[in-house]
Scaffold this motif. Structure first.
Motif, PDB file in Angstrom:
ATOM      1  N   CYS A 102       0.840  -1.202   0.000  1.00 22.53           N
ATOM      2  CA  CYS A 102       0.000   0.000   0.000  1.00 22.53           C
ATOM      3  C   CYS A 102       0.869   1.242   0.000  1.00 22.53           C
ATOM      4  O   CYS A 102       2.024   1.211   0.415  1.00 22.53           O
ATOM      5  CB  CYS A 102      -0.951   0.013   1.193  1.00 22.53           C
ATOM      6  SG  CYS A 102      -0.120   0.195   2.779  1.00 22.53           S
ATOM      7  N   THR A 131     -10.078   5.074   1.360  1.00 22.38           N
ATOM      8  CA  THR A 131      -9.644   3.873   2.092  1.00 22.38           C
ATOM      9  C   THR A 131      -8.652   4.198   3.203  1.00 22.38           C
ATOM     10  O   THR A 131      -7.627   4.839   2.958  1.00 22.38           O
ATOM     11  CB  THR A 131      -8.971   2.894   1.095  1.00 22.38           C
ATOM     12  OG1 THR A 131      -9.786   2.796  -0.048  1.00 22.38           O
ATOM     13  CG2 THR A 131      -8.764   1.517   1.715  1.00 22.38           C
ATOM     14  N   PHE A 179      -7.664  -1.445   4.645  1.00 18.81           N
ATOM     15  CA  PHE A 179      -6.754  -2.159   3.750  1.00 18.81           C
ATOM     16  C   PHE A 179      -6.211  -3.420   4.437  1.00 18.81           C
ATOM     17  O   PHE A 179      -6.210  -4.510   3.865  1.00 18.81           O
ATOM     18  CB  PHE A 179      -5.596  -1.235   3.345  1.00 18.81           C
ATOM     19  CG  PHE A 179      -4.431  -1.944   2.735  1.00 18.81           C
ATOM     20  CD1 PHE A 179      -4.490  -2.419   1.426  1.00 18.81           C
ATOM     21  CD2 PHE A 179      -3.275  -2.176   3.467  1.00 18.81           C
ATOM     22  CE1 PHE A 179      -3.417  -3.102   0.868  1.00 18.81           C
ATOM     23  CE2 PHE A 179      -2.202  -2.855   2.922  1.00 18.81           C
ATOM     24  CZ  PHE A 179      -2.277  -3.318   1.621  1.00 18.81           C
ATOM     25  N   ARG A 195      -1.737   3.620  -8.828  1.00 20.41           N
ATOM     26  CA  ARG A 195      -3.128   3.213  -9.104  1.00 20.41           C
ATOM     27  C   ARG A 195      -3.176   2.267 -10.304  1.00 20.41           C
ATOM     28  O   ARG A 195      -3.783   1.206 -10.240  1.00 20.41           O
ATOM     29  CB  ARG A 195      -3.979   4.464  -9.363  1.00 20.41           C
ATOM     30  CG  ARG A 195      -5.472   4.263  -9.117  1.00 20.41           C
ATOM     31  CD  ARG A 195      -6.291   5.456  -9.611  1.00 20.41           C
ATOM     32  NE  ARG A 195      -6.082   5.743 -11.039  1.00 20.41           N
ATOM     33  CZ  ARG A 195      -6.605   5.048 -12.035  1.00 20.41           C
ATOM     34  NH1 ARG A 195      -7.390   4.025 -11.791  1.00 20.41           N
ATOM     35  NH2 ARG A 195      -6.331   5.362 -13.294  1.00 20.41           N
ATOM     36  N   PRO A 246      -2.940   0.015  -3.916  1.00 19.09           N
ATOM     37  CA  PRO A 246      -3.901   0.952  -3.347  1.00 19.09           C
ATOM     38  C   PRO A 246      -3.264   2.063  -2.517  1.00 19.09           C
ATOM     39  O   PRO A 246      -2.234   1.861  -1.871  1.00 19.09           O
ATOM     40  CB  PRO A 246      -4.767   0.059  -2.447  1.00 19.09           C
ATOM     41  CG  PRO A 246      -3.951  -1.139  -2.174  1.00 19.09           C
ATOM     42  CD  PRO A 246      -2.994  -1.310  -3.301  1.00 19.09           C
TER      43      PRO A 246
END
Ligand code: SAH
Length: 249
Positions: free
Chosen positions: A169, A178, A183, A211, A216
């Motif tokens: 991430c 998010t 996550f 992305r 994410p």
């Protein structure tokens, strides 16, 4: 008890040379009969007694193996875009205490510091030394590795294409949907990588690249944290949620 790491395997009798031997005999003024903890390349740990000293070596004998493992059940990689000054020294120390396995310094669009090849090598060695010292102090069974500085976008591409069993991430200050909690709740992996930006944050192109690669963006909350606070918080959160930071079990 003082702790050293050797790049060999533990056995009944070992001889330490180099900086550790110098430190033990000259700086710590260790004497025959003093005890020390030694950890090897594979995370095996033993208590040793020092038996003899020469100009540049210390001989030791095994007292007993120690059944300890201070390593987390999850592997965590911290990918940190180069912050200003010596902040990466602090981040490396904290990463080691928090049980991180690998630290990857990254150069990104908004990094202020730029090192030539020679300076980059010197810095990498310095950060590795910071990790080694912190690992001795906090009682790690294995030392983390500080990799060489890499370009952010190249590293993201490599991680996204080569590593399938890892949850990656990017902590992004502009992420509004998010949270890191969400996550982590949806990742069943045992390996994690977290990317933290420099003081100037990520460029739009970098956020877009992540992305596109399916990496994410996650939020650490509504406040903008300094790069070092973000790194320490993210590592703590992952280790708490998925690893061993909740206490001894
Ligand atoms: N200059 C930027 C902030 C950069 S903070 C701005 O003013 O918007 C440095 C890094 O810390 C960011 O790139 C991000 O990786 C992390 N960070 C700080 N606060 C964050 C937050 N609330 N959520 C997610 N990441 C954050």
């Amino acid at each position: 008890m003082r702790r050293i790491f050797i790049s060999d395997l533990l056995k009944e009798n070992i001889t330490i040379t180099g900086a550790d031997a110098h430190h033990l005999s000259r700086v710590m003024r260790a004497k025959a009969g003093d005890h020390i903890v030694v950890a090897d390349d594979e995370g095996r740990v033993g208590e040793y007694v020092m038996t003899g000293f020469t100009e540049d070596s210390v001989a030791m004998e095994l007292v007993n193996y120690i059944d300890e493992n201070t390593e987390s059940p999850v592997e965590i990689i911290l990918a940190q875009c180069l912050p200003k000054g010596d902040k990466l020294e602090l981040i490396t120390q904290k990463a080691t205490e928090l049980g991180i396995n690998t630290i990857v310094p990254l150069s990104s669009d908004n990094c202020v510091v730029r090192y030539d090849a020679k300076k980059a090598r010197v810095k990498q060695e310095k950060w590795q030394k910071n990790a080694n010292e912190a690992g001795k102090q906090c009682g790690r069974s294995c030392l983390p590795t500080v990799q060489e500085i890499q370009p952010l976008q190249k590293w993201l591409e490599e991680m996204a294409t080569q590593q399938e069993d890892i949850a990656i991430c990017m902590c992004y200050e502009n992420e509004e949907q998010t949270g890191i909690k969400e996550f982590l709740a949806s990742s069943g992996q045992k390996r994690f990588a977290v990317v933290i930006g420099p003081e100037g944050g990520f460029s739009l192109a970098e956020a877009e690249k992540a992305r596109q690669l399916g990496i994410p963006s996650v939020s650490l909350g509504t406040r903008i944290l300094r790069a070092e606070t973000a790194a320490i918080s993210a590592m703590t959160i992952i280790q708490y949620e998925k690893g061993d930071l909740g206490g001894r079990s």
